[in-house]
Scaffold this motif. Structure first.
Motif, PDB file in Angstrom:
ATOM      1  N   PRO A 137       0.463  -0.959   0.107  1.00  0.00           N
ATOM      2  CA  PRO A 137      -0.102   0.019   0.174  1.00  0.00           C
ATOM      3  C   PRO A 137       0.269   1.300   0.636  1.00  0.00           C
ATOM      4  O   PRO A 137      -0.046   1.945  -1.075  1.00  0.00           O
ATOM      5  N   HIS A 138       1.901   1.598   0.316  1.00  0.00           N
ATOM      6  CA  HIS A 138       3.024   2.256   0.563  1.00  0.00           C
ATOM      7  C   HIS A 138       3.486   2.825  -0.860  1.00  0.00           C
ATOM      8  O   HIS A 138       3.861   3.802  -0.832  1.00  0.00           O
ATOM      9  N   GLN A 139       3.234   2.044  -2.153  1.00  0.00           N
ATOM     10  CA  GLN A 139       3.525   1.864  -3.079  1.00  0.00           C
ATOM     11  C   GLN A 139       3.101   2.297  -3.725  1.00  0.00           C
ATOM     12  O   GLN A 139       2.913   2.355  -4.798  1.00  0.00           O
ATOM     13  N   GLN A 140       1.556   2.273  -3.490  1.00  0.00           N
ATOM     14  CA  GLN A 140       0.490   3.255  -4.170  1.00  0.00           C
ATOM     15  C   GLN A 140      -0.300   4.367  -3.805  1.00  0.00           C
ATOM     16  O   GLN A 140      -1.584   4.060  -5.091  1.00  0.00           O
ATOM     17  N   GLN A 141      -0.296   5.198  -4.163  1.00  0.00           N
ATOM     18  CA  GLN A 141       0.081   6.506  -4.326  1.00  0.00           C
ATOM     19  C   GLN A 141      -0.284   6.869  -5.428  1.00  0.00           C
ATOM     20  O   GLN A 141       0.950   7.288  -5.795  1.00  0.00           O
ATOM     21  N   ILE A 142      -0.787   6.456  -6.489  1.00  0.00           N
ATOM     22  CA  ILE A 142      -1.386   6.822  -7.793  1.00  0.00           C
ATOM     23  C   ILE A 142      -2.111   8.043  -8.068  1.00  0.00           C
ATOM     24  O   ILE A 142      -2.658   8.454  -7.060  1.00  0.00           O
ATOM     25  N   GLU A 143      -1.324   8.973  -8.839  1.00  0.00           N
ATOM     26  CA  GLU A 143      -1.672  10.061  -9.750  1.00  0.00           C
ATOM     27  C   GLU A 143      -2.759   9.889 -10.923  1.00  0.00           C
ATOM     28  O   GLU A 143      -1.747   9.731 -11.807  1.00  0.00           O
ATOM     29  N   LEU A 144      -3.557   9.417 -10.598  1.00  0.00           N
ATOM     30  CA  LEU A 144      -4.304   9.802 -11.879  1.00  0.00           C
ATOM     31  C   LEU A 144      -4.482  11.039 -12.167  1.00  0.00           C
ATOM     32  O   LEU A 144      -5.188  12.119 -11.922  1.00  0.00           O
ATOM     33  N   TRP A 145      -4.895  10.711 -14.273  1.00  0.00           N
ATOM     34  CA  TRP A 145      -5.264  12.554 -15.228  1.00  0.00           C
ATOM     35  C   TRP A 145      -6.822  12.317 -14.808  1.00  0.00           C
ATOM     36  O   TRP A 145      -7.640  11.260 -15.198  1.00  0.00           O
ATOM     37  N   ASN A 168       6.597  -0.681  -9.656  1.00  0.00           N
ATOM     38  CA  ASN A 168       7.419  -1.655  -9.188  1.00  0.00           C
ATOM     39  C   ASN A 168       6.128  -2.481  -9.153  1.00  0.00           C
ATOM     40  O   ASN A 168       4.671  -3.049  -8.178  1.00  0.00           O
ATOM     41  N   ALA A 169       6.945  -4.422  -8.799  1.00  0.00           N
ATOM     42  CA  ALA A 169       6.319  -5.501  -8.684  1.00  0.00           C
ATOM     43  C   ALA A 169       5.148  -6.245  -8.604  1.00  0.00           C
ATOM     44  O   ALA A 169       4.920  -5.696 -10.402  1.00  0.00           O
ATOM     45  N   ALA A 170       4.440  -6.280  -8.786  1.00  0.00           N
ATOM     46  CA  ALA A 170       2.644  -6.176  -8.529  1.00  0.00           C
ATOM     47  C   ALA A 170       1.693  -5.546  -8.533  1.00  0.00           C
ATOM     48  O   ALA A 170       0.407  -5.765  -8.358  1.00  0.00           O
ATOM     49  N   ASN A 171       2.607  -4.191  -7.859  1.00  0.00           N
ATOM     50  CA  ASN A 171       1.727  -2.834  -7.734  1.00  0.00           C
ATOM     51  C   ASN A 171       0.078  -2.617  -8.303  1.00  0.00           C
ATOM     52  O   ASN A 171      -0.903  -1.837  -8.291  1.00  0.00           O
TER      53      ASN A 171
END
Length: 324
Positions: A137-145, A168-171
């Motif tokens: 979860p700590h790597q899943q801060q997605i920025e959507l358009w 990264n990984a399977a994010n």
């Protein structure tokens, strides 16, 4: 001439190339041709093997022009990508590495989004299926358009490094499971896709507007690099992000095969050329803040592992062939 030309650099990966070609044969979108450049050493080459020739014939039978090149000596990935780009004439070029599996709707979705947005590139990050149980979860801060994909001019000091973590990984698989319905996973309709902001996508599966890629130099600067280097597609994507914008898509529909790297020596990263090439190709943006020396823009950064692989700390974008 087809609307899209799929450009495949390959070296020492007969099984990987066969999987890639089988994935192309299964694509729902069919208006594409294929150009393959093989740099496998003499005596170990495989373009004439029964496996590869069977897939080439199947693609040709379905109406795709397939061109095979033996391109030696090896002068690095940037030169290999430059050679492929020189062979192309289509409005859109799809760089596809020889170590990924594509779902059938991927190419069509990417093209629809690229044409609708008018940006420089659209990519689908390759996920590592062996990381499915490794949820981050700590790597899943997605920025959507939320609106149209726009240019994002930045300097070497303001590269949006933190965005690389999403790939990264399977994010990307965990994100699409959380953000999209199963109907969207299976749909070829681009309106079901989520477009998100990237630092780079990596070279495994990226569709470019060919004219825009050429407008920022393509890979014509390959000669400034030693044969052993990494990050060449990252550099090209940085220039496109600044001038035209770019994005990645969920669902990704793209999976790593987990094959060993063909570029073990990563001491030279092409991104050290960014400040110099930005001044050359990105006018009228103000690059006065860029460091006078390219070396200043590449001082730090432990190794990054592209989509499906590990990354610790601030990355040095190693691009195409990192392996965990």
């Amino acid at each position: 001439m087809a609307l899209v030309e799929v450009l495949i650099p390959t070296c020492g990966r007969k099984t990987g190339l066969a999987v890639v070609l089988a994935g192309l044969l299964a694509q729902d979108f069919v208006d594409f041709d294929v150009i393959i450049s093989d740099q496998t050493e003499a005596g170990e080459d495989y373009l004439e093997s029964v496996e590869i020739q069977t897939l080439v014939r199947a693609l040709r039978w379905r109406g795709h022009r397939v061109t095979l090149h033996r391109h030696l000596p090896r002068r690095g990935l940037a030169e290999q990508r430059h050679f492929l780009l020189e062979q192309s004439r289509a409005p859109y070029v799809h760089y596809l590495d020889d170590d990924v599996l594509l779902e059938p709707m991927v190419l069509g979705r990417m093209l629809a989004v690229l044409r609708a947005e008018g940006c420089g590139f659209v990519g689908c990050a390759a996920a590592g299926l062996h990381f499915l149980e490794d949820v981050r979860p700590h790597q899943q801060q997605i920025e959507l358009w939320e609106g149209p994909v726009l240019p994002e001019p930045f300097t070497p000091e303001t590269v949006p490094w933190e965005r690389h973590l999403v790939n990264n990984a399977a994010n990307v698989l965990h994100l699409e499971a959380r953000l999209l319905s199963r109907e969207a996973w299976r749909s070829a309709d681009p309106s079901h896709c989520l477009r998100y902001k990237v630092a780079w996508v990596g070279g495994a599966n990226v569709l470019y507007d060919r004219a825009k890629l050429l407008a920022v130099g393509g890979f014509s600067w390959w000669w400034r690099l030693p044969p052993e280097h990494a990050g060449e597609e990252v550099l090209a994507q940085w220039l496109l992000l600044c001038r035209y914008g770019g994005c990645a898509l969920l669902p990704c529909g793209t999976y790593h095969l987990g094959l060993p790297t063909t570029v073990p020596d990563r001491r030279c990263n092409a991104t050290h050329l960014f400040a110099e090439l930005a001044r050359q190709y990105l006018a009228p943006y103000d690059w006065s803040a860029a460091p006078a020396s390219d070396e200043e823009s590449n001082k730090e950064g432990p190794q990054h592992r592209r989509g499906g692989h590990e990354s610790k700390g601030r990355p040095s974008p190693s691009g195409r062939r990192d392996r965990a």
